[in-house]
Scaffold this motif. Structure first.
Motif, PDB file in Angstrom:
ATOM      1  N   LEU A   1     -20.038 -26.180  28.816  1.00  0.00           N
ATOM      2  CA  LEU A   1     -19.076 -27.234  28.623  1.00  0.00           C
ATOM      3  C   LEU A   1     -19.670 -28.566  29.254  1.00  0.00           C
ATOM      4  O   LEU A   1     -19.276 -29.397  28.711  1.00  0.00           O
ATOM      5  CB  LEU A   1     -17.744 -26.901  29.004  1.00  0.00           C
ATOM      6  CG  LEU A   1     -16.777 -25.796  28.322  1.00  0.00           C
ATOM      7  CD1 LEU A   1     -15.545 -25.262  28.801  1.00  0.00           C
ATOM      8  CD2 LEU A   1     -16.661 -26.174  27.019  1.00  0.00           C
ATOM      9  N   THR A   2     -20.045 -28.400  30.363  1.00  0.00           N
ATOM     10  CA  THR A   2     -20.428 -29.492  31.595  1.00  0.00           C
ATOM     11  C   THR A   2     -21.651 -30.103  30.355  1.00  0.00           C
ATOM     12  O   THR A   2     -21.845 -31.384  30.632  1.00  0.00           O
ATOM     13  CB  THR A   2     -20.867 -29.170  32.645  1.00  0.00           C
ATOM     14  OG1 THR A   2     -19.924 -28.515  33.262  1.00  0.00           O
ATOM     15  CG2 THR A   2     -21.367 -30.334  33.556  1.00  0.00           C
ATOM     16  N   TYR A   3     -22.717 -29.218  30.077  1.00  0.00           N
ATOM     17  CA  TYR A   3     -23.766 -29.843  29.318  1.00  0.00           C
ATOM     18  C   TYR A   3     -23.229 -30.646  27.982  1.00  0.00           C
ATOM     19  O   TYR A   3     -24.116 -31.526  27.434  1.00  0.00           O
ATOM     20  CB  TYR A   3     -24.813 -28.649  29.005  1.00  0.00           C
ATOM     21  CG  TYR A   3     -25.259 -28.008  30.097  1.00  0.00           C
ATOM     22  CD1 TYR A   3     -25.371 -28.978  31.315  1.00  0.00           C
ATOM     23  CD2 TYR A   3     -26.120 -26.689  29.867  1.00  0.00           C
ATOM     24  CE1 TYR A   3     -26.135 -28.247  32.489  1.00  0.00           C
ATOM     25  CE2 TYR A   3     -27.022 -26.280  31.103  1.00  0.00           C
ATOM     26  CZ  TYR A   3     -26.747 -27.125  32.329  1.00  0.00           C
ATOM     27  OH  TYR A   3     -27.541 -26.450  33.277  1.00  0.00           O
ATOM     28  N   ASP A   4     -22.235 -30.071  27.490  1.00  0.00           N
ATOM     29  CA  ASP A   4     -21.825 -30.612  26.190  1.00  0.00           C
ATOM     30  C   ASP A   4     -22.606 -30.766  25.115  1.00  0.00           C
ATOM     31  O   ASP A   4     -22.901 -31.736  24.230  1.00  0.00           O
ATOM     32  CB  ASP A   4     -21.261 -32.133  26.335  1.00  0.00           C
ATOM     33  CG  ASP A   4     -20.377 -32.827  25.276  1.00  0.00           C
ATOM     34  OD1 ASP A   4     -19.716 -31.950  24.599  1.00  0.00           O
ATOM     35  OD2 ASP A   4     -20.382 -33.891  25.200  1.00  0.00           O
TER      36      ASP A   4
ATOM     37  N   LYS B   1      -9.423 -29.539  28.768  1.00  0.00           N
ATOM     38  CA  LYS B   1      -9.237 -30.209  29.673  1.00  0.00           C
ATOM     39  C   LYS B   1     -10.363 -29.966  30.759  1.00  0.00           C
ATOM     40  O   LYS B   1     -10.478 -30.764  31.457  1.00  0.00           O
ATOM     41  CB  LYS B   1      -7.732 -29.744  30.473  1.00  0.00           C
ATOM     42  CG  LYS B   1      -6.626 -29.901  29.457  1.00  0.00           C
ATOM     43  CD  LYS B   1      -5.293 -29.486  30.238  1.00  0.00           C
ATOM     44  CE  LYS B   1      -4.126 -29.783  29.511  1.00  0.00           C
ATOM     45  NZ  LYS B   1      -2.890 -29.394  30.073  1.00  0.00           N
ATOM     46  N   TYR B   2     -10.610 -28.537  30.961  1.00  0.00           N
ATOM     47  CA  TYR B   2     -12.169 -28.813  32.035  1.00  0.00           C
ATOM     48  C   TYR B   2     -13.015 -29.602  31.692  1.00  0.00           C
ATOM     49  O   TYR B   2     -13.710 -30.110  32.279  1.00  0.00           O
ATOM     50  CB  TYR B   2     -12.434 -27.388  32.020  1.00  0.00           C
ATOM     51  CG  TYR B   2     -13.538 -26.983  33.039  1.00  0.00           C
ATOM     52  CD1 TYR B   2     -13.426 -26.783  34.316  1.00  0.00           C
ATOM     53  CD2 TYR B   2     -14.838 -27.006  32.494  1.00  0.00           C
ATOM     54  CE1 TYR B   2     -14.435 -26.651  35.067  1.00  0.00           C
ATOM     55  CE2 TYR B   2     -15.919 -27.155  33.246  1.00  0.00           C
ATOM     56  CZ  TYR B   2     -15.715 -26.684  34.637  1.00  0.00           C
ATOM     57  OH  TYR B   2     -16.715 -26.682  35.454  1.00  0.00           O
ATOM     58  N   LYS B   3     -13.358 -29.545  30.084  1.00  0.00           N
ATOM     59  CA  LYS B   3     -14.480 -30.686  29.694  1.00  0.00           C
ATOM     60  C   LYS B   3     -14.182 -32.019  29.774  1.00  0.00           C
ATOM     61  O   LYS B   3     -15.099 -32.741  30.513  1.00  0.00           O
ATOM     62  CB  LYS B   3     -14.864 -30.161  27.988  1.00  0.00           C
ATOM     63  CG  LYS B   3     -15.788 -30.807  27.582  1.00  0.00           C
ATOM     64  CD  LYS B   3     -16.056 -30.636  26.246  1.00  0.00           C
ATOM     65  CE  LYS B   3     -17.105 -30.970  25.546  1.00  0.00           C
ATOM     66  NZ  LYS B   3     -17.279 -30.461  24.260  1.00  0.00           N
ATOM     67  N   LYS B   4     -12.952 -32.452  29.879  1.00  0.00           N
ATOM     68  CA  LYS B   4     -12.629 -33.771  29.988  1.00  0.00           C
ATOM     69  C   LYS B   4     -12.464 -34.287  31.447  1.00  0.00           C
ATOM     70  O   LYS B   4     -12.746 -35.496  31.666  1.00  0.00           O
ATOM     71  CB  LYS B   4     -11.098 -33.906  29.422  1.00  0.00           C
ATOM     72  CG  LYS B   4     -10.929 -34.122  27.817  1.00  0.00           C
ATOM     73  CD  LYS B   4      -9.765 -34.295  27.689  1.00  0.00           C
ATOM     74  CE  LYS B   4      -9.599 -34.203  25.935  1.00  0.00           C
ATOM     75  NZ  LYS B   4      -8.105 -34.357  25.444  1.00  0.00           N
TER      76      LYS B   4
END
Length: 214
Positions: free
Chosen positions: A162-165, A198-201
């Motif tokens: 998710l952080t890498y998106d 939400k974590y990604k945002k």
């Protein structure tokens, strides 16, 4: 471009290894704890070669050196201690480390998405032990069940992706062997207390080193 998992600072700390001989193969095998990424392999190889050892192979959880060379265990221990490593003498700890390496490997190489058996069967076959023995040893050593450890590792990998998106959430679910997007979402929220979106945002600020999940 696919990114490798970053090396956690703690990944090289509190690392344990045990030296075992395979006289018939003229090799010595070092069993190594907390090797969790390709960079760990590089660091271990560099440390051994710095001591003048002929390193035949290094992989997650172990390194093989030429058994024809004289091994100064005191020198090896000193070098490892300088990095926070310790000699491992407990066979149960060696088994538990093998379990961790197998779990991390199957999740972070995404082999989990292509397994033809369930994960418990895969681990039993990979480690050459029945699953009951594996899970009992793990719980006694780590204080959590093996199933819980697997969930924590999967969620940590989800956080990383998710952080890498780079992937849609349904692609992340497929990549990590979840039966559905709903399954991933419910497991993620149960562990983290928040939703994937939400974590990604939030920018992925709540991350843990994968060698220290419990």
């Amino acid at each position: 471009m696919k990114r490798e998992p970053a090396l956690p600072a703690a990944a090289l700390l509190h690392t344990l290894f045990v030296i075992m001989s395979k006289e018939s193969l003229h090799q010595k095998v070092l069993r190594i704890k907390n090797m969790v990424c390709p960079r760990c392999i590089m660091v271990v190889r560099e440390e051994l070669e710095r001591l003048g050892l002929h390193v035949l192979e290094v992989e997650l959880g172990s390194a093989v050196i030429d058994g024809n060379e004289e091994l100064n265990e005191a020198a090896v221990e000193g070098a490892m201690n300088s990095k926070g490593f310790e000699l491992l003498h407990d066979k149960r700890e060696e088994l538990v480390e093998s379990i961790k390496v197998a779990v991390i490997n199957v999740i972070y190489t995404e082999k989990i998405a292509t397994l033809t058996t369930n994960l418990s069967t895969y681990l039993a076959e990979e480690l050459g032990r029945d699953y009951s023995t594996i899970s009992t040893a793990f719980k006694a050593s780590e204080g959590i069940t093996l199933n819980r450890y697997i969930i924590l590792q999967k969620v940590e990998r989800v956080k990383e992706l998710l952080t890498y998106d780079e992937l849609a959430l349904n692609a992340v679910a497929t990549k990590l062997g979840y039966k559905s997007l709903q399954h991933l979402s419910s497991q993620f929220k149960e562990v983290t207390g928040t939703t994937c979106m939400k974590y990604k945002k939030q920018g992925g600020t709540d991350r843990h080193t994968i060698d220290n999940l419990h």
